[in-house]
Design an enzyme around this catalytic site. Structure first.
Site, short mmCIF file in Angstrom:
data_model
loop_
_atom_site.label_atom_id
_atom_site.label_comp_id
_atom_site.label_asym_id
_atom_site.label_seq_id
_atom_site.Cartn_x
_atom_site.Cartn_y
_atom_site.Cartn_z
N HIS A 28 0.84 -1.20 0.00
CA HIS A 28 0.00 0.00 0.00
C HIS A 28 0.87 1.25 0.00
O HIS A 28 2.04 1.22 0.41
CB HIS A 28 -0.94 0.02 1.22
N CYS A 29 0.30 2.35 -0.51
CA CYS A 29 0.95 3.65 -0.43
C CYS A 29 0.13 4.52 0.52
O CYS A 29 -0.53 3.99 1.41
CB CYS A 29 1.09 4.28 -1.81
N MET A 30 0.11 5.83 0.33
CA MET A 30 -0.60 6.70 1.27
C MET A 30 -2.11 6.55 1.19
O MET A 30 -2.82 6.72 2.17
CB MET A 30 -0.22 8.15 1.02
N ARG A 32 -3.70 4.06 -1.40
CA ARG A 32 -4.17 2.94 -2.23
C ARG A 32 -3.65 1.59 -1.73
O ARG A 32 -2.49 1.47 -1.33
CB ARG A 32 -3.72 3.13 -3.69
#
Length: 528
Positions: A28-30, A32
């Site tokens: 995951h990113c910030m 998504r």
């Protein structure tokens, strides 16, 4: 309670992406959840988008599900647990060999990459993988720096402000080391060797070294120099272990370090050779490039501020949509290193303001479309805080014309902030990542905090107003208003969606239920 809710969300997502057996990787990113999927044909995208907690999806090299900041970090571990629990152990008697499975996986991965993985996009993805993990530290240190600046201006807590300054500045003083570490990791080298070579750049002792006829200074070259040094170190390390090229015969020992002394010689050669090149070449060259970036950004806004802001604010949403905004991350970081803040981010943040204004106009124009209005109500708070993906992928982009009018709002806000930069009132951000209202604690400039906050706030207001007006008056054709002003929830229940228009036969609504299943209208918003 929160854990059970996050697990329920993860459990709702898992079957819609083909089940645990279809999931090959989870990250995951910030905002998504990023999934590697074996077969994307198994994804039920319409049902996935219909989940209340899913703000949108992006089909890229990984399949990305937009969940929003904070929430995605809590849902991802639950999703990983569900995948691990659901995947059965391999049966003892299996006719497919490991080599066959590996070949199938390679073919699937190659097919996915061939879809849109151009060399340029892959390069940008690597750059993002290097810098995105640094954003939480940039945000935390940036906010502390802002608080410290406010305390200093108000002459409060003079005994505490030096400590806050040290806390806020420590990371930035060593950011080159973290960039070097992440770069080596991303390019397949030993991360600590990348960090070791990058540490040379910030070492105080380089001030005693002369290169290209001038003394070096600690930090010269910054993150760009660290990136170049770590890439070089990675290639030297690979050369030591793998030979000059794949075509060389393995028996030619001069092309690689013998295994018996690899643990001693490879790290030594990697740090020594790349370190010398960094000191006597990369630091100077990267320093000149970094200085050029700072000079160019300042010149652009000082001399063409309104026009530059118009272009940057207007084009940023398409850049985000295409993933090309990642190319700006090293530029922002370089400017923060040099000047203490990036003057580009507040201008680009105006694109989010245009998106918010657009969404409010869509809400006003589509009074009978409860589905879209519900999406807007749930996504608008995140939009005000600078998280625009739910509004982009859930509202404006599927509608088409409102996406363009949102860009117009961003262009107007960018031109406003750029104009003030042109007359000498610079607005900057001490960190990257946040936008919208979330950027207020990170603002800095050359004319005091009050002036900086006022200009940025007024720019947001301009973006909201112009984005709203452009969308309200030009975002819909007459036919779009007729087609989209449908109460899909009533249609699902079996009641008439709307009275027949003058151009439609009166019997049209009566025949609709007989020709389509009752659940069909639920997918309508995704198509529009």
């Amino acid at each position: 309670m929160a854990d059970s809710k996050n697990r329920a969300i993860a459990a709702a997502i898992l079957p819609l992406v083909g089940g645990a057996s279809n999931v090959t990787s989870v990250a995951h990113c910030m905002t998504r959840l990023r999934l590697g999927l074996a077969d994307r044909a198994l994804v039920d995208e319409d049902a996935l988008k219909a989940l209340p907690d899913v703000m949108g999806v992006v089909d890229d090299e990984t399949y990305q599900i937009v969940l929003g900041p904070g929430k995605v970090a809590r849902i991802t571990p639950e999703f990983e647990e569900l995948v691990a629990e659901a995947k059965p152990a391999a049966p003892e008697t299996h006719t497919v060999t490991a080599d066959e499975l590996a070949a199938q996986g390679t073919e699937l991965k190659a097919a996915r990459k061939a879809k849109n993985a151009t060399p340029f996009k892959l390069f940008l993805r690597r750059i993002a993988n290097i810098f995105v993990p640094l954003i939480p530290a940039l945000i935390g240190c940036g906010i502390i720096a802002g608080i410290n600046g406010l305390l200093i201006n108000l002459h409060w807590l003079p005994g505490v402000t030096p400590a806050l300054a040290a806390i806020a500045s420590g990371f930035m003083a060593l950011i080159a080391v973290f960039v070097g570490y992440n770069t080596a990791k991303e390019f397949g080298g030993t991360p600590i060797l990348g960090g070791a070579v990058a540490a040379i750049i910030v070492y105080a002792g380089v001030a005693n070294i002369e290169a290209f006829g001038q003394k070096l200074s600690p930090g010269q070259g910054g993150v760009l120099g660290a990136l170049g040094a770590a890439v070089l170190a990675t290639y030297i390390e690979k050369w030591c272990r793998n030979g000059v090229s794949p075509g060389r015969a393995k028996s030619r020992a001069w092309g690689r370090v013998p295994e018996a002394i690899d643990v001693l010689l490879t790290p030594t050669l990697t740090v020594l050779i790349s370190g010398l090149v960094t000191i006597f070449g990369l630091m100077f060259v990267a320093g000149e490039i970094s200085t050029g970036i700072g000079t160019a950004a300042n010149w652009l806004l000082d001399n063409t501020g309104a026009f530059a802001g118009l272009i940057l604010g207007g084009l940023f949403l398409p850049l985000v949509m295409l993933g090309l905004h990642q190319a700006l991350i090293p530029i922002h970081t370089t400017l923060i290193e040099q000047q203490g803040y990036t003057v580009l981010l507040p201008v680009l943040a105006m694109a989010g303001a245009g998106q918010v204004g657009c969404a409010i106009a869509v809400y006003k124009r589509l009074k009978h479309n409860k589905s879209i209005r519900t999406t807007i109500k749930s996504a608008l708070p995140a939009g005000f805080l600078g998280v625009g993906e739910p509004l982009i992928y859930g509202v404006s982009l599927p509608l088409g014309r409102p996406f363009i009018t949102a860009c117009v709002g961003g262009a107007a806000g960018g031109a406003f902030v750029g104009f003030f930069s042109m007359i000498g009132d610079k607005v900057g951000s001490t960190a990257i990542g946040p936008s919208g209202w979330a950027l207020f604690p990170l603002l800095d400039g050359n004319k005091g905090l009050g002036t900086t906050v006022a200009i940025y706030g007024a720019g947001l207001l301009v973006g909201y107003i112009v984005g709203f007006a452009a969308t309200y008056f030009f975002g819909f054709s007459k036919q779009m208003l007729v087609d989209l002003n449908v109460d899909t929830q009533e249609t699902v229940a079996g009641s008439p969606a709307e009275p027949p228009s003058a151009t439609e036969p009166a019997t049209e609504p009566a025949t609709e239920p007989a020709t389509e299943p009752a659940t069909e209208p639920a997918t309508e918003p995704a198509r529009t």
